[in-house]
Design a protein around this motif. Sequence first.
Motif, PDB file in Angstrom:
ATOM      1  N   TYR A  52      -8.039 121.944  -0.988  1.00 52.93           N
ATOM      2  CA  TYR A  52      -7.742 123.181  -0.269  1.00 52.93           C
ATOM      3  C   TYR A  52      -8.525 124.343  -0.882  1.00 52.93           C
ATOM      4  O   TYR A  52      -9.152 125.131  -0.161  1.00 52.93           O
ATOM      5  CB  TYR A  52      -6.240 123.457  -0.306  1.00 52.93           C
ATOM      6  N   VAL A  53      -8.509 124.443  -2.198  1.00 54.40           N
ATOM      7  CA  VAL A  53      -9.237 125.508  -2.887  1.00 54.40           C
ATOM      8  C   VAL A  53     -10.737 125.376  -2.624  1.00 54.40           C
ATOM      9  O   VAL A  53     -11.417 126.365  -2.335  1.00 54.40           O
ATOM     10  CB  VAL A  53      -8.919 125.506  -4.399  1.00 54.40           C
ATOM     11  N   GLN A  54     -11.257 124.172  -2.682  1.00 54.94           N
ATOM     12  CA  GLN A  54     -12.680 123.954  -2.408  1.00 54.94           C
ATOM     13  C   GLN A  54     -13.047 124.403  -0.998  1.00 54.94           C
ATOM     14  O   GLN A  54     -14.079 125.049  -0.791  1.00 54.94           O
ATOM     15  CB  GLN A  54     -13.035 122.474  -2.590  1.00 54.94           C
ATOM     16  N   GLU A  55     -12.204 124.071  -0.031  1.00 53.60           N
ATOM     17  CA  GLU A  55     -12.463 124.470   1.353  1.00 53.60           C
ATOM     18  C   GLU A  55     -12.422 125.980   1.518  1.00 53.60           C
ATOM     19  O   GLU A  55     -13.265 126.564   2.209  1.00 53.60           O
ATOM     20  CB  GLU A  55     -11.459 123.808   2.293  1.00 53.60           C
ATOM     21  N   ARG A  56     -11.441 126.599   0.892  1.00 52.84           N
ATOM     22  CA  ARG A  56     -11.342 128.067   0.984  1.00 52.84           C
ATOM     23  C   ARG A  56     -12.547 128.731   0.344  1.00 52.84           C
ATOM     24  O   ARG A  56     -13.109 129.677   0.894  1.00 52.84           O
ATOM     25  CB  ARG A  56     -10.056 128.558   0.307  1.00 52.84           C
ATOM     26  N   LEU A  57     -12.958 128.238  -0.815  1.00 49.46           N
ATOM     27  CA  LEU A  57     -14.116 128.811  -1.489  1.00 49.46           C
ATOM     28  C   LEU A  57     -15.391 128.591  -0.676  1.00 49.46           C
ATOM     29  O   LEU A  57     -16.238 129.482  -0.596  1.00 49.46           O
ATOM     30  CB  LEU A  57     -14.266 128.228  -2.890  1.00 49.46           C
ATOM     31  N   ALA A  58     -15.513 127.431  -0.065  1.00 52.85           N
ATOM     32  CA  ALA A  58     -16.698 127.137   0.746  1.00 52.85           C
ATOM     33  C   ALA A  58     -16.791 128.064   1.958  1.00 52.85           C
ATOM     34  O   ALA A  58     -17.885 128.322   2.458  1.00 52.85           O
ATOM     35  CB  ALA A  58     -16.674 125.683   1.203  1.00 52.85           C
ATOM     36  N   GLY A  59     -15.665 128.579   2.406  1.00 51.90           N
ATOM     37  CA  GLY A  59     -15.646 129.470   3.553  1.00 51.90           C
ATOM     38  C   GLY A  59     -15.946 130.918   3.229  1.00 51.90           C
ATOM     39  O   GLY A  59     -16.077 131.753   4.134  1.00 51.90           O
ATOM     40  N   LEU A  60     -16.080 131.240   1.949  1.00 49.29           N
ATOM     41  CA  LEU A  60     -16.376 132.619   1.569  1.00 49.29           C
ATOM     42  C   LEU A  60     -17.852 132.925   1.803  1.00 49.29           C
ATOM     43  O   LEU A  60     -18.706 132.046   1.712  1.00 49.29           O
ATOM     44  CB  LEU A  60     -16.028 132.846   0.089  1.00 49.29           C
ATOM     45  N   PRO A  61     -18.162 134.181   2.099  1.00 50.41           N
ATOM     46  CA  PRO A  61     -19.568 134.563   2.307  1.00 50.41           C
ATOM     47  C   PRO A  61     -20.402 134.296   1.054  1.00 50.41           C
ATOM     48  O   PRO A  61     -19.895 134.409  -0.064  1.00 50.41           O
ATOM     49  CB  PRO A  61     -19.496 136.067   2.578  1.00 50.41           C
ATOM     50  N   THR A  62     -21.653 133.954   1.256  1.00 50.37           N
ATOM     51  CA  THR A  62     -22.528 133.630   0.122  1.00 50.37           C
ATOM     52  C   THR A  62     -23.735 134.550  -0.010  1.00 50.37           C
ATOM     53  O   THR A  62     -24.424 134.502  -1.023  1.00 50.37           O
ATOM     54  CB  THR A  62     -23.034 132.178   0.231  1.00 50.37           C
ATOM     55  N   ARG A  63     -23.988 135.360   1.004  1.00 43.04           N
ATOM     56  CA  ARG A  63     -25.165 136.241   0.937  1.00 43.04           C
ATOM     57  C   ARG A  63     -24.950 137.327  -0.108  1.00 43.04           C
ATOM     58  O   ARG A  63     -23.839 137.804  -0.298  1.00 43.04           O
ATOM     59  CB  ARG A  63     -25.439 136.876   2.296  1.00 43.04           C
ATOM     60  N   PRO A  64     -26.005 137.723  -0.800  1.00 40.96           N
ATOM     61  CA  PRO A  64     -25.869 138.758  -1.830  1.00 40.96           C
ATOM     62  C   PRO A  64     -25.232 140.050  -1.306  1.00 40.96           C
ATOM     63  O   PRO A  64     -24.457 140.689  -2.015  1.00 40.96           O
ATOM     64  CB  PRO A  64     -27.306 139.006  -2.296  1.00 40.96           C
ATOM     65  N   GLU A  65     -25.525 140.416  -0.085  1.00 41.92           N
ATOM     66  CA  GLU A  65     -24.963 141.660   0.458  1.00 41.92           C
ATOM     67  C   GLU A  65     -23.471 141.541   0.798  1.00 41.92           C
ATOM     68  O   GLU A  65     -22.824 142.532   1.093  1.00 41.92           O
ATOM     69  CB  GLU A  65     -25.753 142.142   1.686  1.00 41.92           C
ATOM     70  N   ASP A  66     -22.940 140.331   0.729  1.00 46.78           N
ATOM     71  CA  ASP A  66     -21.518 140.108   1.013  1.00 46.78           C
ATOM     72  C   ASP A  66     -20.691 139.924  -0.261  1.00 46.78           C
ATOM     73  O   ASP A  66     -19.592 139.383  -0.219  1.00 46.78           O
ATOM     74  CB  ASP A  66     -21.348 138.868   1.900  1.00 46.78           C
ATOM     75  N   VAL A  67     -21.205 140.404  -1.383  1.00 44.17           N
ATOM     76  CA  VAL A  67     -20.518 140.177  -2.656  1.00 44.17           C
ATOM     77  C   VAL A  67     -19.100 140.757  -2.638  1.00 44.17           C
ATOM     78  O   VAL A  67     -18.177 140.151  -3.180  1.00 44.17           O
ATOM     79  CB  VAL A  67     -21.337 140.701  -3.847  1.00 44.17           C
ATOM     80  N   ASP A  68     -18.897 141.912  -2.013  1.00 37.51           N
ATOM     81  CA  ASP A  68     -17.559 142.507  -1.967  1.00 37.51           C
ATOM     82  C   ASP A  68     -16.586 141.601  -1.222  1.00 37.51           C
ATOM     83  O   ASP A  68     -15.460 141.385  -1.672  1.00 37.51           O
ATOM     84  CB  ASP A  68     -17.590 143.883  -1.311  1.00 37.51           C
ATOM     85  N   ALA A  69     -17.024 141.064  -0.095  1.00 38.17           N
ATOM     86  CA  ALA A  69     -16.166 140.176   0.692  1.00 38.17           C
ATOM     87  C   ALA A  69     -15.874 138.889  -0.069  1.00 38.17           C
ATOM     88  O   ALA A  69     -14.759 138.364  -0.020  1.00 38.17           O
ATOM     89  CB  ALA A  69     -16.813 139.864   2.037  1.00 38.17           C
ATOM     90  N   ARG A  70     -16.867 138.382  -0.781  1.00 37.70           N
ATOM     91  CA  ARG A  70     -16.657 137.153  -1.560  1.00 37.70           C
ATOM     92  C   ARG A  70     -15.649 137.397  -2.691  1.00 37.70           C
ATOM     93  O   ARG A  70     -14.745 136.595  -2.905  1.00 37.70           O
ATOM     94  CB  ARG A  70     -17.972 136.641  -2.125  1.00 37.70           C
TER      95      ARG A  70
END
Length: 82
Positions: free
Chosen positions: A20-38
């Motif tokens: 579950y944690v892996q799936e949630r983490l995989a769904g987080l934004p990865t682009r450098p400009e999305d660091v706040d959202a991540r």
Amino acid sequence: MPPDAETLETGADQIIVRRYVQERLAGLPTRPEDVDARLRGLLDLYEELNARGHPEPLTLLASVLGIPVEILVGHLRAAQRR
């Protein structure tokens, strides 16, 4: 499907929780400009695990991320400041 509160509270099935944690983490934004959202997503996940009574949410998240707990704590603090 997220694990139920009993699974997180008792640690009865750590494989399910870890996936579950892996799936949630995989769904987080990865682009450098999305660091706040991540960072916010990481904090949200930590807070969810903590609220559901996971015995060691920091250790679990750090393990899945492959980073030391101290680094994770820094990320979570940064997320709280944003």
